[in-house]
Design a protein around this motif. Structure first.
Motif, PDB file in Angstrom:
ATOM      1  N   UNK A   6       0.787  -1.306   0.123  1.00 42.37           N
ATOM      2  CA  UNK A   6      -0.047  -0.034  -0.069  1.00 42.37           C
ATOM      3  C   UNK A   6       0.907   1.047   0.016  1.00 42.37           C
ATOM      4  N   UNK A   7       1.923   1.492   0.874  1.00 41.62           N
ATOM      5  CA  UNK A   7       2.760   2.451   1.028  1.00 41.62           C
ATOM      6  C   UNK A   7       3.577   2.671  -0.234  1.00 41.62           C
ATOM      7  N   UNK A   8       3.939   1.557  -0.767  1.00 39.68           N
ATOM      8  CA  UNK A   8       4.917   1.526  -2.044  1.00 39.68           C
ATOM      9  C   UNK A   8       3.938   2.462  -3.296  1.00 39.68           C
ATOM     10  N   UNK A   9       2.708   1.732  -3.246  1.00 37.78           N
ATOM     11  CA  UNK A   9       1.828   2.316  -4.275  1.00 37.78           C
ATOM     12  C   UNK A   9       1.707   3.866  -4.081  1.00 37.78           C
ATOM     13  N   UNK A  10       1.322   4.162  -3.062  1.00 35.02           N
ATOM     14  CA  UNK A  10       0.853   5.438  -2.706  1.00 35.02           C
ATOM     15  C   UNK A  10       2.180   6.328  -2.691  1.00 35.02           C
ATOM     16  N   UNK A  11       3.272   5.971  -2.523  1.00 35.67           N
ATOM     17  CA  UNK A  11       4.539   6.699  -2.506  1.00 35.67           C
ATOM     18  C   UNK A  11       4.959   6.758  -4.170  1.00 35.67           C
ATOM     19  N   UNK A  12       5.052   5.667  -4.900  1.00 37.57           N
ATOM     20  CA  UNK A  12       5.585   5.531  -6.126  1.00 37.57           C
ATOM     21  C   UNK A  12       4.333   5.939  -7.402  1.00 37.57           C
ATOM     22  N   UNK A  13       3.273   5.915  -6.919  1.00 41.25           N
ATOM     23  CA  UNK A  13       2.218   6.681  -7.750  1.00 41.25           C
ATOM     24  C   UNK A  13       1.536   7.541  -7.223  1.00 41.25           C
ATOM     25  N   UNK A  14       2.048   8.811  -6.941  1.00 42.26           N
ATOM     26  CA  UNK A  14       1.448   9.692  -6.197  1.00 42.26           C
ATOM     27  C   UNK A  14       0.510  10.544  -7.164  1.00 42.26           C
ATOM     28  N   UNK A  15      -0.267  10.903  -6.613  1.00 39.46           N
ATOM     29  CA  UNK A  15      -1.607  11.930  -7.447  1.00 39.46           C
ATOM     30  C   UNK A  15      -2.003  11.204  -8.559  1.00 39.46           C
ATOM     31  N   UNK A  16      -2.105   9.896  -8.119  1.00 36.44           N
ATOM     32  CA  UNK A  16      -2.732   8.871  -8.939  1.00 36.44           C
ATOM     33  C   UNK A  16      -4.268   9.142  -9.273  1.00 36.44           C
ATOM     34  N   UNK A  17      -4.488   8.548 -10.310  1.00 37.21           N
ATOM     35  CA  UNK A  17      -6.094   8.820 -10.711  1.00 37.21           C
ATOM     36  C   UNK A  17      -7.019   8.178  -9.658  1.00 37.21           C
ATOM     37  N   UNK A  18      -8.072   8.946  -9.448  1.00 39.09           N
ATOM     38  CA  UNK A  18      -9.111   8.636  -8.605  1.00 39.09           C
ATOM     39  C   UNK A  18      -9.633   7.196  -9.103  1.00 39.09           C
ATOM     40  N   UNK A  19      -9.846   6.266  -7.961  1.00 41.74           N
ATOM     41  CA  UNK A  19     -10.506   5.065  -8.201  1.00 41.74           C
ATOM     42  C   UNK A  19      -9.544   4.027  -8.657  1.00 41.74           C
ATOM     43  N   UNK A  20      -8.062   4.571  -8.541  1.00 41.59           N
ATOM     44  CA  UNK A  20      -6.914   3.379  -8.835  1.00 41.59           C
ATOM     45  C   UNK A  20      -7.467   2.048  -8.377  1.00 41.59           C
ATOM     46  N   UNK A  21      -7.692   1.142  -9.321  1.00 45.71           N
ATOM     47  CA  UNK A  21      -8.262  -0.193  -9.048  1.00 45.71           C
ATOM     48  C   UNK A  21      -7.472  -0.817  -7.977  1.00 45.71           C
ATOM     49  N   UNK A  22      -6.143  -1.020  -7.973  1.00 42.21           N
ATOM     50  CA  UNK A  22      -5.310  -1.803  -7.194  1.00 42.21           C
ATOM     51  C   UNK A  22      -5.359  -1.096  -5.823  1.00 42.21           C
ATOM     52  N   UNK A  23      -5.324   0.132  -5.786  1.00 38.61           N
ATOM     53  CA  UNK A  23      -5.286   1.014  -4.306  1.00 38.61           C
ATOM     54  C   UNK A  23      -6.828   0.558  -3.719  1.00 38.61           C
ATOM     55  N   UNK A  24      -7.561   0.634  -4.416  1.00 35.72           N
ATOM     56  CA  UNK A  24      -9.204   0.598  -3.952  1.00 35.72           C
ATOM     57  C   UNK A  24      -9.103  -0.854  -3.450  1.00 35.72           C
ATOM     58  N   UNK A  25      -8.729  -1.755  -4.270  1.00 35.71           N
ATOM     59  CA  UNK A  25      -8.900  -3.193  -3.976  1.00 35.71           C
ATOM     60  C   UNK A  25      -7.922  -3.602  -2.671  1.00 35.71           C
ATOM     61  N   UNK A  26      -6.995  -3.164  -2.389  1.00 40.65           N
ATOM     62  CA  UNK A  26      -6.334  -2.943  -1.101  1.00 40.65           C
ATOM     63  C   UNK A  26      -7.093  -2.435  -0.114  1.00 40.65           C
ATOM     64  N   UNK A  27      -7.674  -1.238  -0.207  1.00 48.42           N
ATOM     65  CA  UNK A  27      -8.330  -0.638   1.095  1.00 48.42           C
ATOM     66  C   UNK A  27      -9.617  -1.578   1.363  1.00 48.42           C
ATOM     67  N   UNK A  28     -10.495  -1.996   0.357  1.00 49.11           N
ATOM     68  CA  UNK A  28     -11.585  -2.798   0.686  1.00 49.11           C
ATOM     69  C   UNK A  28     -11.380  -4.423   0.885  1.00 49.11           C
TER      70      UNK A  28
END
Length: 159
Positions: free
Chosen positions: A91-113
């Motif tokens: 999760x941290x790697x993704x939010x750090x390395x894909x900053x300002x990602x597009x809303x609804x980033x599928x993988x990030x949302x999947x991790x959250x849910x």
């Protein structure tokens, strides 16, 4: 050149030390399987208030920073061991390395849910789970539930 705030360094150092203590506690877990997951979750319960308070303190310190001061402090943080260590969490790697990602980033949302432990190391799993259990991620899950309730009530003649 903007100076690094000694108050910021002190607060960050305390947070970094708490995480070092946590990492040590994680390295002492000898069980495997579901028992290890339970042990990691217990450590999250122990360390989450410490993380939350530390992050709140850093937020208070940086509230009135100029953009230049923010950038300078961010660059300083990126040189710390803790900064490198949190990259073990997907999760941290993704939010750090894909900053300002597009809303609804599928993988990030999947991790959250999914809200589960992910990572190659026990430390990574701990940090990942702590992140997806955070208040911010819970707010995302709450919005999904709220939207579902709103749609349901409209479809049932409630609105």
């Amino acid at each position: 050149m903007t100076k690094i705030s000694s108050e910021f360094v002190r607060a960050y150092g305390l947070l970094e030390q708490d995480y070092a203590d946590c990492r040590h506690d994680i390295s002492c877990i000898s069980m495997e399987g579901p028992e290890k997951e339970i042990a990691l979750n217990q450590l999250i319960s122990k360390y989450e208030p410490i993380r939350r308070d530390g992050m709140q303190r850093l937020g208070e310190i940086t509230t009135h920073f100029t953009e230049l001061e923010r950038e300078t402090h961010q660059q300083w943080v990126q040189q710390t061991d803790h900064w490198r260590n949190i990259h073990e969490a997907p999760f941290c790697w993704r939010i750090i390395n894909k900053p300002e990602g597009y809303p609804g980033d599928y993988r990030l949302m999947e991790m959250i849910y999914e809200q589960r432990q992910e990572g190659e190391t026990d430390w990574g799993k701990f940090i990942h789970k702590q992140a997806v259990d955070s208040v911010a991620c819970q707010a995302v899950r709450n919005r999904k539930d709220f939207l579902r309730e709103q749609i349901f009530s409209m479809n049932c003649g409630g609105g």
